[in-house]
Design a protein around this motif. Structure first.
Motif, PDB file in Angstrom:
ATOM      1  N   GLN A  65     -98.404  43.994  86.235  1.00  0.00           N
ATOM      2  CA  GLN A  65     -98.700  43.571  87.604  1.00  0.00           C
ATOM      3  C   GLN A  65     -98.621  42.044  87.659  1.00  0.00           C
ATOM      4  OE1 GLN A  65     -98.890  45.230  90.262  1.00  0.00           O
ATOM      5  NE2 GLN A  65     -99.217  47.330  89.551  1.00  0.00           N
ATOM      6  N   GLY A  66     -97.981  41.505  88.656  1.00  0.00           N
ATOM      7  CA  GLY A  66     -97.904  40.054  88.791  1.00  0.00           C
ATOM      8  C   GLY A  66     -96.734  39.430  88.064  1.00  0.00           C
ATOM      9  N   GLU A  67     -96.140  40.166  87.128  1.00  0.00           N
ATOM     10  CA  GLU A  67     -94.981  39.636  86.414  1.00  0.00           C
ATOM     11  C   GLU A  67     -93.782  39.606  87.363  1.00  0.00           C
ATOM     12  OE1 GLU A  67     -92.366  40.440  82.356  1.00  0.00           O
ATOM     13  OE2 GLU A  67     -93.818  41.933  83.017  1.00  0.00           O
ATOM     14  N   ARG A  68     -92.960  38.556  87.267  1.00  0.00           N
ATOM     15  CA  ARG A  68     -91.769  38.466  88.118  1.00  0.00           C
ATOM     16  C   ARG A  68     -90.525  38.629  87.260  1.00  0.00           C
ATOM     17  NH1 ARG A  68     -93.465  33.016  91.309  1.00  0.00           N
ATOM     18  NH2 ARG A  68     -95.558  33.696  91.909  1.00  0.00           N
ATOM     19  N   ALA A  69     -89.556  39.351  87.793  1.00  0.00           N
ATOM     20  CA  ALA A  69     -88.325  39.572  87.040  1.00  0.00           C
ATOM     21  C   ALA A  69     -87.140  39.525  87.974  1.00  0.00           C
ATOM     22  CB  ALA A  69     -88.374  40.915  86.318  1.00  0.00           C
ATOM     23  N   SER A  70     -86.011  39.071  87.428  1.00  0.00           N
ATOM     24  CA  SER A  70     -84.810  38.934  88.237  1.00  0.00           C
ATOM     25  C   SER A  70     -83.596  39.198  87.363  1.00  0.00           C
ATOM     26  CB  SER A  70     -84.763  37.516  88.804  1.00  0.00           C
ATOM     27  OG  SER A  70     -83.458  37.185  89.200  1.00  0.00           O
ATOM     28  N   TRP A  71     -82.627  39.900  87.927  1.00  0.00           N
ATOM     29  CA  TRP A  71     -81.362  40.124  87.226  1.00  0.00           C
ATOM     30  C   TRP A  71     -80.255  39.655  88.152  1.00  0.00           C
ATOM     31  CZ3 TRP A  71     -76.899  42.763  88.246  1.00  0.00           C
ATOM     32  CH2 TRP A  71     -76.018  42.983  87.173  1.00  0.00           C
ATOM     33  N   ILE A  72     -79.448  38.714  87.687  1.00  0.00           N
ATOM     34  CA  ILE A  72     -78.382  38.154  88.531  1.00  0.00           C
ATOM     35  C   ILE A  72     -77.070  38.194  87.766  1.00  0.00           C
ATOM     36  CG2 ILE A  72     -77.586  36.135  89.830  1.00  0.00           C
ATOM     37  CD1 ILE A  72     -80.458  35.174  89.988  1.00  0.00           C
ATOM     38  N   ARG A  73     -76.016  38.604  88.439  1.00  0.00           N
ATOM     39  CA  ARG A  73     -74.718  38.661  87.770  1.00  0.00           C
ATOM     40  C   ARG A  73     -73.609  38.524  88.817  1.00  0.00           C
ATOM     41  NH1 ARG A  73     -73.825  40.093  81.948  1.00  0.00           N
ATOM     42  NH2 ARG A  73     -71.582  39.897  81.878  1.00  0.00           N
ATOM     43  N   THR A  74     -72.508  37.916  88.437  1.00  0.00           N
ATOM     44  CA  THR A  74     -71.377  37.785  89.365  1.00  0.00           C
ATOM     45  C   THR A  74     -70.360  38.882  89.083  1.00  0.00           C
ATOM     46  OG1 THR A  74     -71.701  35.411  89.304  1.00  0.00           O
ATOM     47  CG2 THR A  74     -69.666  36.175  90.280  1.00  0.00           C
ATOM     48  N   ALA A  75     -69.842  39.475  90.150  1.00  0.00           N
ATOM     49  CA  ALA A  75     -68.778  40.474  90.028  1.00  0.00           C
ATOM     50  C   ALA A  75     -67.579  39.946  90.785  1.00  0.00           C
ATOM     51  CB  ALA A  75     -69.237  41.808  90.621  1.00  0.00           C
ATOM     52  N   SER A  76     -66.437  39.778  90.085  1.00  0.00           N
ATOM     53  CA  SER A  76     -65.271  39.265  90.809  1.00  0.00           C
ATOM     54  C   SER A  76     -64.002  40.028  90.460  1.00  0.00           C
ATOM     55  CB  SER A  76     -65.086  37.770  90.572  1.00  0.00           C
ATOM     56  OG  SER A  76     -65.430  37.432  89.261  1.00  0.00           O
ATOM     57  N   LEU A  77     -63.049  39.984  91.375  1.00  0.00           N
ATOM     58  CA  LEU A  77     -61.760  40.648  91.192  1.00  0.00           C
ATOM     59  C   LEU A  77     -61.034  40.039  90.002  1.00  0.00           C
ATOM     60  CD1 LEU A  77     -60.114  40.942  94.729  1.00  0.00           C
ATOM     61  CD2 LEU A  77     -61.043  42.762  93.333  1.00  0.00           C
ATOM     62  N   SER A  78     -60.199  40.837  89.332  1.00  0.00           N
ATOM     63  CA  SER A  78     -59.421  40.329  88.209  1.00  0.00           C
ATOM     64  C   SER A  78     -58.406  39.298  88.709  1.00  0.00           C
ATOM     65  CB  SER A  78     -58.691  41.482  87.533  1.00  0.00           C
ATOM     66  OG  SER A  78     -57.659  41.938  88.368  1.00  0.00           O
ATOM     67  N   ALA A  79     -57.947  38.435  87.809  1.00  0.00           N
ATOM     68  CA  ALA A  79     -57.008  37.384  88.196  1.00  0.00           C
ATOM     69  C   ALA A  79     -55.714  37.986  88.740  1.00  0.00           C
ATOM     70  CB  ALA A  79     -56.711  36.488  87.000  1.00  0.00           C
ATOM     71  N   GLY A  80     -55.251  39.074  88.135  1.00  0.00           N
ATOM     72  CA  GLY A  80     -54.017  39.718  88.567  1.00  0.00           C
ATOM     73  C   GLY A  80     -54.091  40.168  90.017  1.00  0.00           C
ATOM     74  N   LEU A  81     -55.188  40.867  90.342  1.00  0.00           N
ATOM     75  CA  LEU A  81     -55.373  41.354  91.715  1.00  0.00           C
ATOM     76  C   LEU A  81     -55.473  40.204  92.691  1.00  0.00           C
ATOM     77  CD1 LEU A  81     -57.881  44.324  91.710  1.00  0.00           C
ATOM     78  CD2 LEU A  81     -55.716  44.152  92.905  1.00  0.00           C
ATOM     79  N   THR A  82     -56.214  39.157  92.287  1.00  0.00           N
ATOM     80  CA  THR A  82     -56.382  38.001  93.156  1.00  0.00           C
ATOM     81  C   THR A  82     -55.027  37.410  93.507  1.00  0.00           C
ATOM     82  OG1 THR A  82     -58.461  37.572  92.028  1.00  0.00           O
ATOM     83  CG2 THR A  82     -57.573  35.792  93.380  1.00  0.00           C
TER      84      THR A  82
END
Lengths: 117, 328
Positions: free
Chosen positions: B166-183
């Motif tokens: 209780q009271g503990e804070r947690a965060s998960w952050i990550r970037t998701a991006s298209l592959s270079a080929g598709l871009t």
């Protein structure tokens, strides 16, 4: 990347945050070249001051785990490989300490002594 | 079901019937064209009045050059999808569309040829073509094997929730991006559209100048779908485009559970970017493979393809579990 802090703990928040990143590194969840989330996002997500997040990143830069570059954010360095080696050694160490009934305080005291010598 | 029969049913609907329709229409239109004078009506305006004249053989040529590429693209996509995995509703729709569209095109071209001498309007003919194509297309749906319904992807074993104090804070952050080929592919398409609109604007002497905005709009939509920041914390799940919008947010009190699944971008979600999938999910898809699936108490379940999705699912389940415990 999973970051955890406990405001109830006596350890300063920025140190807890840095320890959280270190623990991800030692678990092999970070690779050289990975970018840490922006300090602003981390601060917003954990409801802490942005300066606290920045201070944690500076601490990690000082120990060489990340590079701080303007515009590019915090980028994980090659040193991360050593952290994952440590990450493998520490569970083994703790396991053998537990086996002979040595508690966390005794073990940290032993580690501290090893550093001091 | 017999595997050979399963494959045969897909092949028949996606390729063989459309090719037979096109072949028959081609043969007939050649025969008709041979009997017509060298100069006939070949085009009608939006009101259905003739406004263009040419050789009758423009009809069979036009027919072949519209139908064959469409059959190749649609049929090819269906065969690729069914070869890689289960037959999804999207694949079935593409197969049926292959028949539907070749029928409409064939009837329109043939009807135009039949009417060409008289120079009548073709409104009724188009209606007839549309109606019969829809009936045949619907029938073809049932010739196809049963599709897989309501599947967001193959579900991996459940993850152990993160134990939070209780009271503990947690965060998960990550970037998701298209592959270079598709871009690069998408950038090339935008450049091609820009070239076409610029040439058309010049050719029409600026009469339709507003079409120059089309590539800009396409580019903006594409840019807003290139990269996303995926965040799990006490607020729930937040998926934000790096441009700032769009944002997909699931508040924590609406989250019932989270899973890790493996998805197929094209066959299960119809492509990349933010999308409403046939399987009843809101997807933020940048690639095939590992994805976080969030089930919610109201609204659509959300699927986002992101690396290390198991950590995200573990944290989200941990946060849900903690919020279910009454505060002491």
């Amino acid at each position: 990347m999973l970051l955890r802090i406990d405001p109830a703990s006596s350890v300063p928040l920025f140190e807890q945050l840095a320890a959280s990143v270190r623990s991800e590194a030692s678990r092999g969840n970070l690779r050289a070249g990975d970018r840490l989330p922006a300090a602003r996002d981390v601060a917003g997500s954990l409801d802490i001051n942005i300066h606290t997040a920045l201070r944690a990143y500076q601490l990690l830069r000082d120990e060489g785990l990340v590079d701080l570059r303007r515009g590019r954010g915090a980028v994980v360095t090659d040193r991360v490989a050593h952290y994952s080696e440590l990450g493998e050694a520490i569970p083994r160490l703790v396991a053998s300490a537990k086996e002979i009934g040595v508690g966390v305080h005794t073990l940290t005291a032993m580690i501290r002594q090893e550093y001091g010598s | 079901m017999n595997h050979a029969l399963y494959t045969a049913r897909i092949l028949v609907v996606a390729l063989i019937i459309p090719l037979l329709i096109t072949g028959a229409a081609l043969a007939w239109s050649f025969a008709l064209a041979a009997q017509l004078p060298a100069r006939i009506v070949v085009h009608w305006d939006l009101a259905g009045h003739p406004n263009g004249y040419g050789s009758p053989f423009e009809f069979p040529i036009g027919l072949a050059s519209s139908c064959l590429p469409l059959i190749a693209i649609l049929g090819g996509a269906v065969i690729l999808i069914s070869h890689r995995g289960p037959l999804t509703p999207l694949a079935k729709l593409l197969a049926v569309t292959s028949i539907w569209v070749t029928l409409i095109i064939s009837i329109t071209f043939l009807g135009s040829l039949l009417d060409a001498n008289a120079g009548k309007d073709i409104g009724l003919l188009l209606g007839l073509g549309f109606g019969s194509a829809t009936v045949v297309g619907t029938g073809a749906w049932f010739v196809l094997p049963r599709g897989i319904r309501g599947v967001g992807g193959s579900v991996r074993p459940p993850v152990t929730p993160v134990a939070l104090a209780q009271g503990e804070r947690a965060s998960w952050i990550r970037t998701a991006s298209l592959s270079a080929g598709l871009t690069w592919g998408i950038v090339l398409i935008c450049v091609a559209i820009a070239a076409v609109t610029i040439v058309s604007t010049i050719l029409t002497k600026g009469q339709y100048w507003w079409i120059a905005f089309i590539p800009l709009v396409v580019l903006l939509i594409a840019l807003s779908n290139f990269a996303w920041t995926v965040r799990v914390d006490a607020r729930g799940l937040t998926i934000r485009s790096v441009l700032g919008i769009p944002v997909v947010h699931v508040p924590l009190d609406q989250v019932t559970s989270a899973d890790v699944i493996d998805v197929q971008a094209i066959s299960q979600y119809g492509g990349w970017g933010i999308r409403l999938a046939f399987n009843g999910r809101l997807g933020v898809i940048v690639r095939s493979g590992e994805a976080l699936e969030v089930h919610r108490s109201k609204g659509l379940d959300v699927v986002v393809t992101v690396d290390d999705a198991s950590s995200a699912a573990a944290l989200l389940n941990g946060l849900v579990q903690r919020s279910a415990v009454p505060l002491a």
